[in-house]
Enzyme design. Sequence first.
Site, short mmCIF file in Angstrom:
data_model
loop_
_atom_site.label_atom_id
_atom_site.label_comp_id
_atom_site.label_asym_id
_atom_site.label_seq_id
_atom_site.Cartn_x
_atom_site.Cartn_y
_atom_site.Cartn_z
CB CYS A 6 13.73 7.30 44.19
SG CYS A 6 13.32 5.77 45.27
CG HIS A 24 13.72 -0.31 53.96
ND1 HIS A 24 14.12 -2.16 53.19
CD2 HIS A 24 12.25 -1.72 55.18
CE1 HIS A 24 13.94 -3.00 52.99
NE2 HIS A 24 12.49 -2.83 53.83
CG HIS A 50 15.45 -6.14 50.25
ND1 HIS A 50 14.23 -6.01 49.83
CD2 HIS A 50 15.03 -5.87 50.71
CE1 HIS A 50 13.73 -4.90 49.49
NE2 HIS A 50 15.54 -4.97 50.54
CB SER A 65 18.11 -3.50 49.64
OG SER A 65 18.40 -4.64 48.26
CD GLU A 80 11.27 -5.06 45.09
OE1 GLU A 80 12.28 -4.34 45.70
OE2 GLU A 80 11.49 -5.35 43.99
#
Length: 492
Positions: free
Chosen positions: A199, A228, A311, A408, A313
Amino acid sequence: MTRPVVCAALGLEARALAHAGPPVVRTGAGPARARRAAARLRDADGLAVAGFGGALDGRLRPGDLFVATEVRGAGPPVPCPSAEPLAGLLERTTGATVHRGPLVTTDHVVTGRERAELAATGAMAVDMESAPLAAAGDRPVAVVRAIVDTPDRPLLSPATLTGGAAALRRLRTIGPALRAWADAIGPRRILLASPRSFCAGVERAIEIVERALEMHGPPVYVRKQIVHNTHVVNDLARRGAVFVDELDEVPPGAVTVFSAHGVAPAVRDEAGRLGLRVIDATCPLVAKVHAEARRYAARGDLVALIGHAGHEEVEGTLGEAPESTVLVQTPADVAALPADRPVAYLTQTTLAADEADALAAEITRRFPDARGPHTDDICYATTNRQRAVARVAREADLVLVVGSANSSNSRRLVEVAEQAGAPALLIDGPADVPLGRLRDARAVGVTAGASAPPAVLDAVVAALRGLGPADLVEREVTVETTEFTLPKEVRP
Ligand code: 0CH
Ligand code: SF4
Protein backbone atom coordinates in the site's frame (compact mmCIF):
# COMPACT_ATOMS: atom_id res chain seq x y z
CA MET A 1 -0.69 -38.00 -20.82
CA THR A 2 0.14 -40.21 -17.84
CA ARG A 3 0.75 -39.37 -14.21
CA PRO A 4 4.07 -37.76 -13.19
CA VAL A 5 7.00 -40.13 -12.70
CA VAL A 6 10.06 -40.15 -10.49
CA CYS A 7 13.29 -41.27 -12.15
CA ALA A 8 16.27 -42.78 -10.37
CA ALA A 9 19.47 -44.01 -12.00
CA LEU A 10 20.39 -46.90 -9.72
CA GLY A 11 18.46 -49.72 -8.06
CA LEU A 12 19.80 -48.58 -4.69
CA GLU A 13 18.36 -45.10 -5.24
CA ALA A 14 15.04 -46.43 -6.56
CA ARG A 15 14.60 -48.67 -3.51
CA ALA A 16 15.39 -45.79 -1.12
CA LEU A 17 12.87 -43.54 -2.86
CA ALA A 18 10.12 -46.14 -2.95
CA HIS A 19 9.69 -45.65 0.81
CA ALA A 20 6.29 -43.89 1.06
CA GLY A 21 6.95 -42.23 -2.27
CA PRO A 22 5.41 -42.37 -5.73
CA PRO A 23 6.29 -45.15 -8.23
CA VAL A 24 9.89 -44.87 -9.40
CA VAL A 25 11.23 -45.55 -12.90
CA ARG A 26 14.80 -46.83 -13.03
CA THR A 27 16.68 -45.16 -15.85
CA GLY A 28 20.18 -46.56 -15.49
CA ALA A 29 23.24 -44.39 -14.87
CA GLY A 30 24.66 -41.72 -17.18
CA PRO A 31 23.27 -39.34 -19.78
CA ALA A 32 22.97 -41.90 -22.61
CA ARG A 33 20.69 -44.19 -20.59
CA ALA A 34 18.81 -41.15 -19.26
CA ARG A 35 18.21 -40.01 -22.86
CA ARG A 36 16.74 -43.42 -23.78
CA ALA A 37 14.54 -43.36 -20.66
CA ALA A 38 13.36 -39.83 -21.54
CA ALA A 39 12.14 -41.12 -24.91
CA ARG A 40 10.12 -43.82 -23.14
CA LEU A 41 8.67 -41.30 -20.68
CA ARG A 42 7.65 -38.64 -23.15
CA ASP A 43 3.97 -38.88 -22.17
CA ALA A 44 4.42 -38.31 -18.43
CA ASP A 45 2.83 -35.03 -17.40
CA GLY A 46 5.60 -34.29 -14.89
CA LEU A 47 9.03 -35.69 -14.19
CA ALA A 48 11.13 -35.67 -11.02
CA VAL A 49 14.71 -36.91 -10.93
CA ALA A 50 16.04 -38.03 -7.57
CA GLY A 51 19.08 -39.81 -6.25
CA PHE A 52 22.68 -39.15 -5.29
CA GLY A 53 24.58 -36.08 -6.41
CA GLY A 54 27.88 -34.30 -6.04
CA ALA A 55 28.48 -30.85 -4.60
CA LEU A 56 30.32 -28.14 -6.53
CA ASP A 57 29.72 -25.52 -3.87
CA GLY A 58 31.71 -26.04 -0.67
CA ARG A 59 28.72 -25.07 1.51
CA LEU A 60 26.96 -28.33 0.60
CA ARG A 61 27.81 -31.22 2.95
CA PRO A 62 27.33 -35.00 2.60
CA GLY A 63 23.74 -35.88 3.51
CA ASP A 64 22.41 -32.42 2.60
CA LEU A 65 19.66 -32.19 0.01
CA PHE A 66 19.93 -30.15 -3.15
CA VAL A 67 16.92 -29.01 -5.18
CA ALA A 68 17.69 -27.68 -8.66
CA THR A 69 16.26 -24.31 -9.67
CA GLU A 70 17.64 -24.88 -13.16
CA VAL A 71 19.16 -27.87 -14.96
CA ARG A 72 22.11 -27.26 -17.27
CA GLY A 73 23.44 -29.69 -19.86
CA ALA A 74 24.27 -29.82 -23.51
CA GLY A 75 21.15 -27.88 -24.59
CA PRO A 76 19.43 -24.76 -23.25
CA PRO A 77 18.99 -24.67 -19.44
CA VAL A 78 15.69 -26.07 -18.18
CA PRO A 79 14.07 -23.99 -15.39
CA CYS A 80 12.46 -25.73 -12.41
CA PRO A 81 9.99 -23.11 -11.10
CA SER A 82 8.43 -25.44 -8.56
CA ALA A 83 11.79 -25.90 -6.80
CA GLU A 84 10.94 -23.58 -3.88
CA PRO A 85 7.73 -25.32 -2.70
CA LEU A 86 9.46 -28.69 -2.99
CA ALA A 87 12.55 -27.45 -1.13
CA GLY A 88 10.35 -25.92 1.57
CA LEU A 89 8.42 -29.15 2.02
CA LEU A 90 11.67 -31.15 2.18
CA GLU A 91 12.95 -28.78 4.86
CA ARG A 92 9.81 -29.19 6.92
CA THR A 93 9.49 -32.97 6.51
CA THR A 94 13.05 -34.32 6.45
CA GLY A 95 14.92 -31.99 8.80
CA ALA A 96 17.70 -31.84 6.21
CA THR A 97 19.65 -28.78 5.20
CA VAL A 98 18.18 -28.09 1.77
CA HIS A 99 20.09 -26.03 -0.78
CA ARG A 100 18.69 -24.57 -3.97
CA GLY A 101 20.50 -23.50 -7.12
CA PRO A 102 21.58 -24.48 -10.61
CA LEU A 103 22.60 -28.08 -11.25
CA VAL A 104 24.77 -29.25 -14.14
CA THR A 105 24.71 -32.68 -15.78
CA THR A 106 28.00 -34.12 -17.07
CA ASP A 107 28.80 -37.38 -18.85
CA HIS A 108 31.60 -38.36 -16.49
CA VAL A 109 32.60 -38.02 -12.86
CA VAL A 110 34.17 -34.59 -12.34
CA THR A 111 37.06 -34.03 -9.99
CA GLY A 112 39.72 -31.46 -9.13
CA ARG A 113 40.15 -28.63 -11.56
CA GLU A 114 37.14 -29.52 -13.69
CA ARG A 115 34.97 -29.46 -10.59
CA ALA A 116 36.27 -26.00 -9.71
CA GLU A 117 35.66 -24.75 -13.26
CA LEU A 118 32.05 -25.96 -13.15
CA ALA A 119 31.59 -24.29 -9.76
CA ALA A 120 32.88 -21.04 -11.26
CA THR A 121 29.92 -21.09 -13.71
CA GLY A 122 27.56 -20.76 -10.72
CA ALA A 123 26.36 -24.36 -10.77
CA MET A 124 26.14 -25.69 -7.20
CA ALA A 125 25.72 -29.43 -7.77
CA VAL A 126 26.40 -32.03 -10.42
CA ASP A 127 24.83 -35.28 -11.61
CA MET A 128 24.89 -37.47 -14.71
CA GLU A 129 21.22 -37.88 -15.68
CA SER A 130 19.02 -34.84 -15.06
CA ALA A 131 19.61 -32.73 -18.18
CA PRO A 132 18.45 -35.28 -20.81
CA LEU A 133 15.44 -36.20 -18.66
CA ALA A 134 14.51 -32.56 -17.97
CA ALA A 135 14.92 -31.49 -21.58
CA ALA A 136 12.47 -34.04 -22.98
CA GLY A 137 9.12 -32.27 -23.03
CA ASP A 138 7.46 -29.11 -21.85
CA ARG A 139 6.26 -30.26 -18.43
CA PRO A 140 6.95 -29.67 -14.74
CA VAL A 141 10.42 -30.87 -13.76
CA ALA A 142 12.02 -31.31 -10.36
CA VAL A 143 15.46 -32.56 -9.38
CA VAL A 144 16.41 -33.59 -5.84
CA ARG A 145 19.90 -34.85 -5.09
CA ALA A 146 21.22 -36.18 -1.79
CA ILE A 147 24.83 -35.05 -1.62
CA VAL A 148 27.48 -37.77 -1.42
CA ASP A 149 30.74 -36.06 -2.39
CA THR A 150 31.98 -32.50 -2.00
CA PRO A 151 34.99 -30.54 -3.29
CA ASP A 152 36.98 -31.43 -0.15
CA ARG A 153 35.64 -35.02 0.06
CA PRO A 154 35.66 -36.19 -3.60
CA LEU A 155 34.38 -39.54 -4.85
CA LEU A 156 36.65 -42.54 -4.29
CA SER A 157 38.23 -40.91 -1.23
CA PRO A 158 37.99 -42.62 2.18
CA ALA A 159 35.10 -40.25 3.00
CA THR A 160 32.94 -41.60 0.16
CA LEU A 161 31.58 -44.44 2.28
CA THR A 162 30.36 -42.18 5.08
CA GLY A 163 29.11 -39.56 2.61
CA GLY A 164 27.27 -42.27 0.68
CA ALA A 165 25.69 -43.67 3.84
CA ALA A 166 24.51 -40.19 4.91
CA ALA A 167 23.07 -39.55 1.45
CA LEU A 168 21.29 -42.93 1.39
CA ARG A 169 19.72 -42.28 4.79
CA ARG A 170 18.54 -38.92 3.53
CA LEU A 171 17.16 -40.32 0.29
CA ARG A 172 14.94 -42.66 2.30
CA THR A 173 13.17 -39.61 3.81
CA ILE A 174 12.17 -37.72 0.67
CA GLY A 175 9.48 -40.04 -0.75
CA PRO A 176 6.47 -38.28 0.82
CA ALA A 177 7.58 -34.85 -0.45
CA LEU A 178 8.08 -36.23 -3.96
CA ARG A 179 4.62 -37.75 -3.78
CA ALA A 180 3.11 -34.40 -2.75
CA TRP A 181 4.94 -32.69 -5.64
CA ALA A 182 3.69 -35.29 -8.13
CA ASP A 183 0.13 -35.09 -6.77
CA ALA A 184 0.14 -31.28 -7.06
CA ILE A 185 0.79 -31.40 -10.79
CA GLY A 186 -2.11 -30.59 -13.05
CA PRO A 187 -3.85 -27.78 -14.90
CA ARG A 188 -5.28 -25.00 -12.77
CA ARG A 189 -6.62 -21.49 -12.79
CA ILE A 190 -4.75 -18.85 -10.78
CA LEU A 191 -7.01 -16.02 -9.62
CA LEU A 192 -5.07 -12.89 -8.74
CA ALA A 193 -6.82 -10.50 -6.37
CA SER A 194 -6.41 -6.82 -7.14
CA PRO A 195 -5.52 -4.62 -5.30
CA ARG A 196 -2.92 -6.68 -3.44
CA SER A 197 0.54 -6.28 -1.90
CA PHE A 198 2.20 -2.95 -0.98
CA CYS A 199 0.00 0.00 0.00
CA ALA A 200 1.06 3.64 -0.17
CA GLY A 201 1.98 3.74 3.53
CA VAL A 202 4.26 0.72 3.25
CA GLU A 203 5.95 2.00 0.07
CA ARG A 204 6.57 5.30 1.85
CA ALA A 205 7.98 3.62 4.98
CA ILE A 206 10.39 1.44 2.99
CA GLU A 207 11.49 4.40 0.87
CA ILE A 208 12.19 6.39 4.03
CA VAL A 209 14.64 3.74 5.26
CA GLU A 210 16.23 3.43 1.80
CA ARG A 211 16.70 7.17 1.52
CA ALA A 212 18.03 7.43 5.06
CA LEU A 213 20.62 4.76 4.18
CA GLU A 214 21.58 6.66 1.03
CA MET A 215 21.80 10.03 2.77
CA HIS A 216 23.48 9.00 6.02
CA GLY A 217 25.07 5.65 5.18
CA PRO A 218 24.64 2.57 7.37
CA PRO A 219 23.80 1.93 10.09
CA VAL A 220 20.33 3.44 10.16
CA TYR A 221 18.38 2.30 13.22
CA VAL A 222 14.73 1.33 12.89
CA ARG A 223 12.52 0.99 15.96
CA LYS A 224 10.58 -2.30 15.53
CA GLN A 225 10.07 -3.88 12.11
CA ILE A 226 9.53 -1.08 9.60
CA VAL A 227 6.57 -3.16 8.34
CA HIS A 228 5.59 -6.65 9.44
CA ASN A 229 7.31 -8.61 6.70
CA THR A 230 10.37 -10.83 6.97
CA HIS A 231 11.50 -10.23 3.37
CA VAL A 232 11.34 -6.45 3.70
CA VAL A 233 13.15 -6.52 7.04
CA ASN A 234 15.87 -8.96 5.89
CA ASP A 235 16.47 -7.00 2.70
CA LEU A 236 16.85 -3.69 4.54
CA ALA A 237 19.01 -5.34 7.21
CA ARG A 238 21.35 -6.59 4.46
CA ARG A 239 21.62 -3.02 3.24
CA GLY A 240 22.56 -1.64 6.65
CA ALA A 241 19.35 -1.05 8.60
CA VAL A 242 19.54 -2.17 12.23
CA PHE A 243 16.20 -3.15 13.73
CA VAL A 244 15.82 -2.63 17.49
CA ASP A 245 12.97 -3.27 19.87
CA GLU A 246 13.62 -0.34 22.16
CA LEU A 247 15.36 3.00 21.78
CA ASP A 248 17.88 2.29 24.55
CA GLU A 249 19.57 -0.07 22.05
CA VAL A 250 20.34 2.90 19.76
CA PRO A 251 23.61 4.84 20.20
CA PRO A 252 23.10 8.50 21.19
CA GLY A 253 22.57 10.83 18.25
CA ALA A 254 22.02 8.04 15.70
CA VAL A 255 19.58 8.30 12.79
CA THR A 256 16.46 6.42 13.89
CA VAL A 257 13.31 5.61 11.92
CA PHE A 258 9.94 4.99 13.58
CA SER A 259 7.99 2.18 11.89
CA ALA A 260 4.84 2.56 9.76
CA HIS A 261 2.69 1.46 12.70
CA GLY A 262 3.31 4.65 14.72
CA VAL A 263 4.63 5.30 18.23
CA ALA A 264 3.27 6.64 21.49
CA PRO A 265 4.26 10.19 22.51
CA ALA A 266 6.37 8.65 25.31
CA VAL A 267 8.59 7.07 22.65
CA ARG A 268 9.05 10.43 20.91
CA ASP A 269 9.96 11.97 24.26
CA GLU A 270 12.52 9.25 24.92
CA ALA A 271 14.06 9.78 21.47
CA GLY A 272 14.35 13.48 22.31
CA ARG A 273 16.06 12.73 25.62
CA LEU A 274 18.53 10.42 23.84
CA GLY A 275 19.25 13.07 21.20
CA LEU A 276 18.31 10.71 18.34
CA ARG A 277 17.88 12.06 14.84
CA VAL A 278 14.34 10.78 14.24
CA ILE A 279 12.67 10.20 10.88
CA ASP A 280 9.03 9.25 11.33
CA ALA A 281 7.69 6.60 8.92
CA THR A 282 4.28 6.41 10.63
CA CYS A 283 1.68 6.06 7.90
CA PRO A 284 -0.28 9.34 7.58
CA LEU A 285 -3.49 7.31 7.99
CA VAL A 286 -2.26 5.95 11.33
CA ALA A 287 -1.18 9.46 12.32
CA LYS A 288 -4.75 10.61 11.56
CA VAL A 289 -6.11 8.12 14.11
CA HIS A 290 -3.60 9.41 16.69
CA ALA A 291 -4.82 12.96 16.03
CA GLU A 292 -8.44 11.85 16.54
CA ALA A 293 -7.48 10.19 19.83
CA ARG A 294 -5.90 13.42 21.05
CA ARG A 295 -8.90 15.50 19.93
CA TYR A 296 -11.51 13.26 21.59
CA ALA A 297 -9.50 12.97 24.81
CA ALA A 298 -8.92 16.73 24.94
CA ARG A 299 -12.65 17.38 24.97
CA GLY A 300 -13.20 14.95 27.82
CA ASP A 301 -14.44 11.87 25.96
CA LEU A 302 -13.73 8.30 26.92
CA VAL A 303 -12.00 6.90 23.82
CA ALA A 304 -12.91 3.29 22.96
CA LEU A 305 -10.16 1.97 20.68
CA ILE A 306 -11.31 -1.06 18.66
CA GLY A 307 -8.20 -3.15 18.01
CA HIS A 308 -6.01 -6.06 19.00
CA ALA A 309 -4.08 -6.06 22.28
CA GLY A 310 -0.32 -5.96 21.96
CA HIS A 311 -0.26 -4.79 18.34
CA GLU A 312 2.26 -1.98 17.80
CA GLU A 313 -0.26 0.33 16.16
CA VAL A 314 -2.66 -0.13 19.08
CA GLU A 315 0.10 0.52 21.62
CA GLY A 316 1.00 3.73 19.82
CA THR A 317 -2.60 4.99 19.64
CA LEU A 318 -3.32 4.00 23.26
CA GLY A 319 -0.28 6.01 24.29
CA GLU A 320 -1.75 9.27 22.97
CA ALA A 321 -4.20 9.54 25.88
CA PRO A 322 -3.62 6.54 28.13
CA GLU A 323 -5.84 7.86 30.94
CA SER A 324 -8.81 8.35 28.61
CA THR A 325 -8.50 5.37 26.25
CA VAL A 326 -9.85 1.83 26.66
CA LEU A 327 -9.07 -1.04 24.30
CA VAL A 328 -12.18 -2.81 22.98
CA GLN A 329 -11.78 -6.30 21.53
CA THR A 330 -15.09 -7.99 22.34
CA PRO A 331 -18.75 -7.14 23.01
CA ALA A 332 -17.98 -7.80 26.69
CA ASP A 333 -15.40 -4.99 26.57
CA VAL A 334 -18.12 -2.67 25.23
CA ALA A 335 -20.48 -3.73 28.03
CA ALA A 336 -17.77 -2.93 30.58
CA LEU A 337 -17.14 0.63 29.36
CA PRO A 338 -17.90 3.20 32.09
CA ALA A 339 -20.88 5.42 31.32
CA ASP A 340 -19.70 8.46 33.29
CA ARG A 341 -18.71 10.63 30.28
CA PRO A 342 -19.27 10.97 26.55
CA VAL A 343 -17.85 8.12 24.49
CA ALA A 344 -15.95 8.31 21.23
CA TYR A 345 -14.50 5.41 19.31
CA LEU A 346 -11.60 4.76 16.94
CA THR A 347 -10.33 1.65 15.19
CA GLN A 348 -6.99 0.11 14.31
CA THR A 349 -6.38 0.66 10.56
CA THR A 350 -5.87 -3.00 9.63
CA LEU A 351 -8.86 -4.82 11.16
CA ALA A 352 -11.35 -7.00 9.34
CA ALA A 353 -14.12 -4.60 8.32
CA ASP A 354 -16.93 -6.86 9.60
CA GLU A 355 -15.29 -7.31 12.99
CA ALA A 356 -14.78 -3.56 13.43
CA ASP A 357 -18.28 -2.74 12.18
CA ALA A 358 -19.84 -5.18 14.66
CA LEU A 359 -18.00 -3.64 17.62
CA ALA A 360 -18.69 -0.08 16.43
CA ALA A 361 -22.40 -1.00 16.18
CA GLU A 362 -22.25 -2.43 19.71
CA ILE A 363 -20.76 0.85 20.97
CA THR A 364 -23.37 3.03 19.25
CA ARG A 365 -26.14 0.74 20.49
CA ARG A 366 -25.01 1.23 24.09
CA PHE A 367 -23.97 4.87 23.62
CA PRO A 368 -26.22 6.33 20.88
CA ASP A 369 -24.37 9.65 21.02
CA ALA A 370 -20.95 8.06 20.66
CA ARG A 371 -18.71 9.99 18.31
CA GLY A 372 -16.60 8.16 15.81
CA PRO A 373 -15.33 8.20 12.27
CA HIS A 374 -17.98 8.13 9.53
CA THR A 375 -17.63 4.34 9.19
CA ASP A 376 -14.37 3.31 10.85
CA ASP A 377 -10.67 4.09 10.57
CA ILE A 378 -9.87 0.96 8.60
CA CYS A 379 -7.77 2.35 5.79
CA TYR A 380 -8.49 2.25 2.08
CA ALA A 381 -5.77 -0.36 1.47
CA THR A 382 -7.08 -2.78 4.10
CA THR A 383 -10.63 -2.35 2.79
CA ASN A 384 -9.67 -2.83 -0.86
CA ARG A 385 -7.55 -5.93 -0.19
CA GLN A 386 -10.37 -7.48 1.82
CA ARG A 387 -12.92 -6.79 -0.94
CA ALA A 388 -10.56 -8.22 -3.56
CA VAL A 389 -9.77 -11.40 -1.64
CA ALA A 390 -13.46 -12.02 -0.97
CA ARG A 391 -14.04 -11.67 -4.72
CA VAL A 392 -11.47 -14.35 -5.66
CA ALA A 393 -12.41 -16.60 -2.74
CA ARG A 394 -15.89 -17.02 -4.22
CA GLU A 395 -14.34 -18.74 -7.26
CA ALA A 396 -11.39 -20.49 -5.60
CA ASP A 397 -10.84 -23.96 -4.13
CA LEU A 398 -7.98 -22.54 -2.05
CA VAL A 399 -6.69 -19.03 -1.35
CA LEU A 400 -3.04 -18.28 -0.64
CA VAL A 401 -2.35 -15.01 1.18
CA VAL A 402 1.27 -13.89 0.96
CA GLY A 403 2.33 -12.19 4.19
CA SER A 404 4.26 -12.74 7.39
CA ALA A 405 2.76 -14.31 10.49
CA ASN A 406 2.81 -11.07 12.53
CA SER A 407 1.08 -9.01 9.84
CA SER A 408 -2.38 -8.13 11.12
CA ASN A 409 -3.82 -7.07 7.77
CA SER A 410 -2.49 -10.22 6.06
CA ARG A 411 -4.06 -12.44 8.72
CA ARG A 412 -7.35 -10.63 8.28
CA LEU A 413 -7.21 -11.47 4.54
CA VAL A 414 -7.10 -15.17 5.46
CA GLU A 415 -10.17 -14.74 7.66
CA VAL A 416 -12.06 -12.76 5.03
CA ALA A 417 -11.31 -15.40 2.36
CA GLU A 418 -12.53 -18.14 4.68
CA GLN A 419 -15.71 -16.21 5.44
CA ALA A 420 -16.24 -15.89 1.68
CA GLY A 421 -16.17 -19.66 1.40
CA ALA A 422 -12.66 -20.82 0.48
CA PRO A 423 -10.06 -22.47 2.67
CA ALA A 424 -7.17 -20.02 2.99
CA LEU A 425 -3.56 -20.07 4.15
CA LEU A 426 -1.03 -17.41 5.09
CA ILE A 427 2.32 -18.09 3.42
CA ASP A 428 5.53 -16.09 3.81
CA GLY A 429 6.82 -16.98 0.34
CA PRO A 430 7.12 -19.64 -2.38
CA ALA A 431 8.75 -22.17 -0.04
CA ASP A 432 5.45 -22.27 1.88
CA VAL A 433 3.26 -23.02 -1.16
CA PRO A 434 1.41 -26.04 0.25
CA LEU A 435 1.97 -28.84 -2.27
CA GLY A 436 -0.13 -31.21 -0.18
CA ARG A 437 -3.15 -28.88 -0.48
CA LEU A 438 -2.93 -28.36 -4.25
CA ARG A 439 -3.97 -31.83 -5.37
CA ASP A 440 -7.67 -30.93 -5.46
CA ALA A 441 -7.24 -27.18 -5.89
CA ARG A 442 -8.01 -26.51 -9.54
CA ALA A 443 -8.64 -22.80 -8.89
CA VAL A 444 -6.20 -21.08 -6.54
CA GLY A 445 -6.74 -17.49 -5.41
CA VAL A 446 -3.61 -15.49 -4.65
CA THR A 447 -3.24 -12.19 -2.86
CA ALA A 448 -0.74 -10.43 -0.61
CA GLY A 449 -1.03 -8.29 2.48
CA ALA A 450 -0.12 -4.60 2.42
CA SER A 451 3.38 -5.33 3.75
CA ALA A 452 4.23 -8.26 1.40
CA PRO A 453 6.49 -7.36 -1.56
CA PRO A 454 5.13 -7.80 -5.10
CA ALA A 455 8.26 -9.80 -6.00
CA VAL A 456 7.43 -12.43 -3.36
CA LEU A 457 3.89 -12.74 -4.71
CA ASP A 458 5.35 -13.08 -8.23
CA ALA A 459 7.57 -15.92 -6.99
CA VAL A 460 4.52 -17.67 -5.52
CA VAL A 461 2.66 -17.35 -8.82
CA ALA A 462 5.74 -18.62 -10.72
CA ALA A 463 5.91 -21.65 -8.40
CA LEU A 464 2.23 -22.42 -9.05
CA ARG A 465 2.76 -22.04 -12.78
CA GLY A 466 5.62 -24.49 -12.51
CA LEU A 467 3.17 -27.20 -11.45
CA GLY A 468 1.30 -27.54 -14.71
CA PRO A 469 -0.57 -25.54 -17.32
CA ALA A 470 -1.99 -22.43 -15.65
CA ASP A 471 -4.62 -19.97 -16.71
CA LEU A 472 -3.82 -16.66 -14.96
CA VAL A 473 -6.71 -14.25 -14.47
CA GLU A 474 -6.99 -11.08 -12.42
CA ARG A 475 -10.07 -10.02 -10.47
CA GLU A 476 -9.85 -6.27 -9.91
CA VAL A 477 -12.34 -4.61 -7.57
CA THR A 478 -10.84 -1.12 -7.73
CA VAL A 479 -7.75 0.80 -8.82
CA GLU A 480 -5.68 2.53 -6.14
CA THR A 481 -4.10 5.91 -6.76
CA THR A 482 -3.21 6.99 -3.20
CA GLU A 483 0.31 8.34 -2.71
CA PHE A 484 1.89 9.99 0.33
CA THR A 485 4.67 12.57 0.38
CA LEU A 486 7.92 11.78 2.16
CA PRO A 487 8.87 13.49 5.43
CA LYS A 488 11.10 16.54 4.99
CA GLU A 489 14.17 14.78 6.44
CA VAL A 490 14.43 12.50 3.38
CA ARG A 491 12.75 14.60 0.71
CA PRO A 492 14.89 14.99 -2.43
O1 0CH B 1 -1.11 -5.27 9.35
P1 0CH B 1 -0.17 -4.78 10.36
O2 0CH B 1 -0.73 -3.63 11.13
O3 0CH B 1 0.33 -5.85 11.28
O4 0CH B 1 1.10 -4.16 9.64
P2 0CH B 1 1.92 -4.59 8.37
O5 0CH B 1 1.78 -6.01 8.05
O6 0CH B 1 3.27 -4.05 8.60
O7 0CH B 1 1.22 -3.79 7.18
C1 0CH B 1 1.37 -2.44 6.99
C2 0CH B 1 0.48 -1.62 7.85
C3 0CH B 1 1.26 -0.64 8.63
C4 0CH B 1 0.47 0.28 9.52
O8 0CH B 1 -0.87 0.41 9.22
FE1 SF4 C 1 -1.26 3.13 5.89
FE2 SF4 C 1 -3.31 1.50 5.50
FE3 SF4 C 1 -0.96 0.88 4.54
FE4 SF4 C 1 -1.37 0.84 7.17
S1 SF4 C 1 -2.29 -0.50 5.65
S2 SF4 C 1 0.40 1.66 6.11
S3 SF4 C 1 -2.78 2.55 7.39
S4 SF4 C 1 -2.20 2.66 3.93
